[in-house]
Scaffold this active site. Sequence first.
Site, PDB file in Angstrom:
ATOM      1  N   GLU A   1       0.876  -1.171   0.000  1.00  7.10           N
ATOM      2  CA  GLU A   1       0.000   0.000   0.000  1.00  7.10           C
ATOM      3  C   GLU A   1       0.910   1.216   0.000  1.00  7.10           C
ATOM      4  O   GLU A   1       1.755   1.358   0.881  1.00  7.10           O
ATOM      5  CB  GLU A   1      -0.898  -0.008   1.230  1.00  7.10           C
ATOM      6  CG  GLU A   1      -1.863   1.161   1.260  1.00  7.10           C
ATOM      7  CD  GLU A   1      -2.178   1.606   2.673  1.00  7.10           C
ATOM      8  OE1 GLU A   1      -2.048   2.818   2.935  1.00  7.10           O
ATOM      9  OE2 GLU A   1      -2.515   0.760   3.509  1.00  7.10           O
TER      10      GLU A   1
ATOM     11  N   CYS B   1      -3.128   7.452   5.334  1.00  9.12           N
ATOM     12  CA  CYS B   1      -3.082   7.167   3.898  1.00  9.12           C
ATOM     13  C   CYS B   1      -4.398   7.512   3.221  1.00  9.12           C
ATOM     14  O   CYS B   1      -4.473   7.521   1.990  1.00  9.12           O
ATOM     15  CB  CYS B   1      -2.716   5.703   3.663  1.00  9.12           C
ATOM     16  SG  CYS B   1      -3.557   4.567   4.766  1.00  9.12           S
TER      17      CYS B   1
END
Length: 526
Positions: free
Chosen positions: A264, A301
């Site tokens: 990620e 994020c």
Amino acid sequence: MNIQGEMIIGRQAVRGSAGTLRAYNPATHAEIEPGFGTASADDLAAACELAEQAFDAYRAVPLEQRARFLENIAERIVDIGPILIERAAQESGLPTARLEGERGRTVNQLRLFAKVVRDGHFLEATLDSALPQRTPPRPDLRMRKIPLGPVAVFGASNFPLAFSVAGGDTASALAAGCPVVVKAHNAHLGTSELVAKAVRQAAEECGMPEGVFSMVIGEGNQIGADLVGHPAIKAVGFTGSRGGGLALVRIAAARQEPIPVYAEMSSINPLFLLPGALEEKGAALAPAFVDSLVLGVGQFCTNPGLVIGLAGPQLEAFTAAAAQALQAKGAGTMLTAGIHKAYVDAIEKRGGVSGLTLVARGSAEGQGCAAQAALWLCDADTFLANPALEEEIFGPASVMIACRDEAEILAVASHLEGQLTATVHATRADLGIAGSLLPILERKAGRILFNGFPTGVEVSHAMVHGGPFPATSDSRTTSVGATAIERFLRPVCYQDLPAELLPEALRDDNPLGLARVVDGVLRPAA
């Protein structure tokens, strides 16, 4: 539980001999004792080899025992008590309430995966009966998912608990039946040791094979490269920068046996303000957007780093309200000195973009590695002509785009790279453009929100925390939620096996009581 500066290799607490590292308090700019010994090549090899030796024994552990192991890890983490929160606060600058919530999330996702293991649906047991009278005859075919093998997990900078030693990657890999070797993040050395020793204790109490879990410490990029390159490792879980994730992807692809890297990496999480929503509730949306932007000092994020709306009085009113709200926000302490420097450099660089106007800065008042929030405005032409504006700034910074018409909103959406999230604020009056926007966003993001904000990722069965590149290295997967287990599994088909050799999940009497697909029909659990 005292912090000794140790790693965990199998059942042993080991002090590495290759060097010494100390954690750092970003609020005070001070190092934190004790020193931590770093792993030698032999230490790393020992951890990986123990994981390889443990693999077959661990994957054969009954599902109930594996589920109990995950629950025991959760219990041992809770048992650490206040020292865990205190140390994590020292090492990260994060407030106590945030860390207590993150601890809750960490143990809850372990418990979620315990339930996933007990349910057994992740095995996807499927049986096709033999058809000897058919021309040509069909053999007896049975399929289940098995674990890939030992998994390397990298602790993340922004979640010292939930994306770290016993975070989602570790929990889902252990749930799948994979031993885990964690590379601790250097910003959270004491926190990592405390949690690693809790995992070790749980493994011993539950009778797990030695090597089911190890945690190593090391300075620089070499230890990570060596971990991913070790032949015992069969998959990688990573949360971090695009540069770091792609470096691991390249190393994994260059191995004699290439392996998957589930990274990620990078997302700016666009937020679309459709005209009806701006007109009806723009004044309320502006401070809520700013709260989302600065939450955790923008170090999520899912931070909303891009806002798209239709130029006009309503967007101007939203912009003014957002500026007022942002100016009242103090400068929060960032996680590390390196992250803070990267943020300051990126803000300075963005200020030189032609056509980009600074709308507001947050308050400069703060301590240590303090980040002053920033909000800019430009038109769609400027954004589309400047790829740098699509780069993630890890911190409380966002760009607003004023579009001439609805067609330009759709054009901006189509231009975007892959994202973890995309958010739409709309009323019923906006259903037309929202309907046109939705299929574009489906191609761009792993999670699509309406009338909310992306900062906040529920740990559940339906959650997807992933998305097309560069949000992740594999858009088919998620790093949060029950289906994260699928990253560490692969299917195996058994043809005409003697009944005595069949795995329990595939036996005719279904001793595990699983829901199974038999001759194309889903049969519920016994």
